[in-house]
Enzyme design. Structure first.
Site, short mmCIF file in Angstrom:
data_model
loop_
_atom_site.label_atom_id
_atom_site.label_comp_id
_atom_site.label_asym_id
_atom_site.label_seq_id
_atom_site.Cartn_x
_atom_site.Cartn_y
_atom_site.Cartn_z
N LYS A 112 0.83 -1.21 0.00
CA LYS A 112 0.00 0.00 0.00
C LYS A 112 0.86 1.26 0.00
O LYS A 112 0.52 2.24 -0.65
CB LYS A 112 -0.96 0.00 1.20
CG LYS A 112 -2.05 -1.06 1.04
CD LYS A 112 -3.21 -0.85 1.98
CE LYS A 112 -4.33 -1.82 1.64
NZ LYS A 112 -5.51 -1.68 2.45
N LYS A 194 -5.00 -9.50 -6.09
CA LYS A 194 -6.14 -9.69 -5.18
C LYS A 194 -7.26 -8.69 -5.49
O LYS A 194 -6.98 -7.52 -5.75
CB LYS A 194 -5.63 -9.45 -3.75
CG LYS A 194 -6.66 -9.68 -2.67
CD LYS A 194 -6.15 -9.20 -1.32
CE LYS A 194 -6.40 -7.73 -1.11
NZ LYS A 194 -7.13 -7.37 0.12
N LYS A 197 -10.91 -3.34 -2.64
CA LYS A 197 -11.89 -2.26 -2.80
C LYS A 197 -11.24 -0.91 -3.06
O LYS A 197 -11.92 0.03 -3.44
CB LYS A 197 -12.89 -2.22 -1.66
CG LYS A 197 -12.39 -2.24 -0.26
CD LYS A 197 -13.60 -2.31 0.68
CE LYS A 197 -13.31 -2.99 1.99
NZ LYS A 197 -12.28 -2.34 2.79
N1 AQP Z 1 -9.85 -10.56 -2.52
C1 AQP Z 1 -10.20 -11.04 -1.35
N2 AQP Z 1 -10.50 -12.36 -1.23
C2 AQP Z 1 -10.88 -12.88 -0.02
N3 AQP Z 1 -10.96 -12.13 1.11
C3 AQP Z 1 -10.68 -10.81 1.03
N4 AQP Z 1 -10.68 -9.81 1.93
C4 AQP Z 1 -10.32 -8.67 1.32
N5 AQP Z 1 -10.07 -8.88 0.02
C5 AQP Z 1 -10.29 -10.21 -0.20
C6 AQP Z 1 -11.05 -9.97 3.33
O1 AQP Z 1 -12.13 -9.08 3.59
C7 AQP Z 1 -11.98 -8.52 4.90
C8 AQP Z 1 -12.00 -7.01 4.70
O2 AQP Z 1 -10.84 -6.41 4.97
P1 AQP Z 1 -10.55 -4.86 5.12
O3 AQP Z 1 -11.60 -3.98 4.64
O4 AQP Z 1 -10.21 -4.62 6.53
O5 AQP Z 1 -9.29 -4.62 4.26
P2 AQP Z 1 -8.60 -5.34 3.12
O6 AQP Z 1 -8.20 -6.72 3.47
O7 AQP Z 1 -7.46 -4.48 2.79
O8 AQP Z 1 -9.73 -5.37 2.01
P3 AQP Z 1 -9.66 -4.81 0.57
O9 AQP Z 1 -10.93 -5.16 -0.10
O10 AQP Z 1 -8.43 -5.22 -0.11
O11 AQP Z 1 -9.69 -3.25 0.80
P4 AQP Z 1 -8.60 -2.15 0.55
O12 AQP Z 1 -8.49 -2.07 -0.92
O13 AQP Z 1 -9.24 -0.95 1.19
O14 AQP Z 1 -7.35 -2.57 1.20
C9 AQP Z 1 -10.70 -9.13 5.48
O15 AQP Z 1 -11.01 -10.28 6.24
C10 AQP Z 1 -9.93 -9.52 4.25
O16 AQP Z 1 -9.01 -10.55 4.50
#
Ligand code: AQP
Length: 327
Positions: A112, A194, A197
């Site tokens: 990030k 991956k 969001k």
């Molecule tokens: N691609 C994925 N496949 C399976 N699980 C996923 N998670 C995120 N992406 C995937 C799981 O969803 C939960 C949300 O996590 P978060 O919002 O705290 O942050 P993150 O993991 O960083 O999620 P994103 O979607 O990737 O958001 P951004 O882009 O904001 O960083 C967690 O349990 C994560 O493992």
């Protein structure tokens, strides 16, 4: 006594099918067997600059999605992280126990911060210390997360162990719980990355609130390869990812799915997958509309969740402060 589960999601961006399959859907399926706490982690969200109005709306949206997906506020505590001040206080204490070297190894920060370069906040670096505080405050046994969060849960466990070794048994050592299938859903536009969001490309992710037409378009345009057979082959990441989504949503096994699409091409499979996704999300979307018609209802659930979580958090923080000699 049931084991305690704690997990959370940041109220940022569009919650996608990766968040659903890797986290929310699993929480719902485990709900009856555990003592559950599900958090909307808004303090984590501000590690990246947020528009205040959007953040407020996203908090309600994510709470609505938790409930619409099947998290039952009578069986699980659902609350907003910033409602409980103990999270920030324990995060500071954790900061003082987690060596910098451990934090510097966190791959999510490396990825990030590489994107954000010099605007990257200290909070983003410190994210795992706050996450450790979230988990340890509630004496959590199990943390169901997607694969990307495994390293952070392991750091929380190491931090708890280090604290216990110095001051005596205080924290429960948490375990990450990662699904065998669906723990790492990949982007539809680039199946080597991956699904995330914070990725803005229009065809990257299927949002939980996407309309049927949008879902169909996104799946039909998903990146695959020049081959034709519909089989689980890890060397073909595009079709493998789509098959994984199909498998996780239907609960069918790999062999049955391959048999179902034998002799058919990618086009037929994508059409079938689109319908599976649309039908799987339909009840969630309908329930979401009902639940969020009155934002006051969502706010009341968060308030009541905080009232249930607060005494637990206060008790742990008081114990920690006493151990250290604070206050
Ligand atoms: N691609 C994925 N496949 C399976 N699980 C996923 N998670 C995120 N992406 C995937 C799981 O969803 C939960 C949300 O996590 P978060 O919002 O705290 O942050 P993150 O993991 O960083 O999620 P994103 O979607 O990737 O958001 P951004 O882009 O904001 O960083 C967690 O349990 C994560 O493992």
């Amino acid at each position: 006594m049931k084991k305690r589960v704690f997990s959370g999601i940041q109220p940022t961006g569009n919650i996608h099918i990766g968040n659903y399959l890797g986290a929310i859907k699993r929480w719902v399926s485990m709900q009856a067997n555990y003592d559950n706490i599900f958090c909307i982690v808004d303090l984590h969200a501000i590690t990246v600059l947020q528009d205040p109005k959007v953040l407020k709306a996203k908090i309600r949206e994510l709470t609505g999605l938790y409930l619409a997906a099947g998290i039952d506020e009578n069986k699980s505590i659902v609350f907003l992280q910033s409602h409980i001040h103990e999270h920030s206080q324990l995060a500071w204490i954790m900061n003082c126990f987690i060596p910098m070297g451990w934090m510097q190894r966190m791959t999510q920060f490396k990825e990030k911060s590489a994107k954000q370069k010099e605007t990257v906040s200290t909070g983003l670096f410190d994210y795992p210390a706050l996450m450790a505080a979230d988990i340890l405050l509630y004496k959590t046994d199990v943390v169901p997360v997607g694969e990307d969060q495994k390293q952070h849960v392991e750091l929380a466990r190491d931090a708890a162990q280090r604290f216990n070794n110095i001051y005596g048994e205080t924290f429960v050592l948490p375990e990450p719980l990662i699904a065998e299938v669906g723990a790492r859903i990949m982007g539809l536009d680039d199946p080597t990355k991956k699904m995330s969001k914070s990725e803005n490309a229009p065809n990257h992710a299927i949002g939980l609130l996407d309309t049927p037409d949008v879902i169909r378009k996104k799946i039909m345009r998903a990146t695959t390869d020049s081959q034709t057979t519909v089989i689980f082959d890890t060397t073909r990441p595009g079709i493998y990812n789509l098959l994984t989504i199909y498998q996780t949503l239907t609960g069918e096994n790999k062999k049955d799915i391959e048999a179902k699409f034998e002799g058919k091409g990618y086009g037929d499979f994508k059409k079938a997958l689109a319908e599976v996704v649309i039908e799987s999300l339909r009840p969630l979307q309908e329930r979401y509309k009902e639940l969020t018609a009155d934002p006051g209802h969502i706010d009341a659930i968060l308030k009541s969740g905080a009232d249930k979580a607060r005494p637990l958090a206060e008790k742990t923080l008081a114990e920690v402060k006493k151990r250290i000699g604070l206050g």
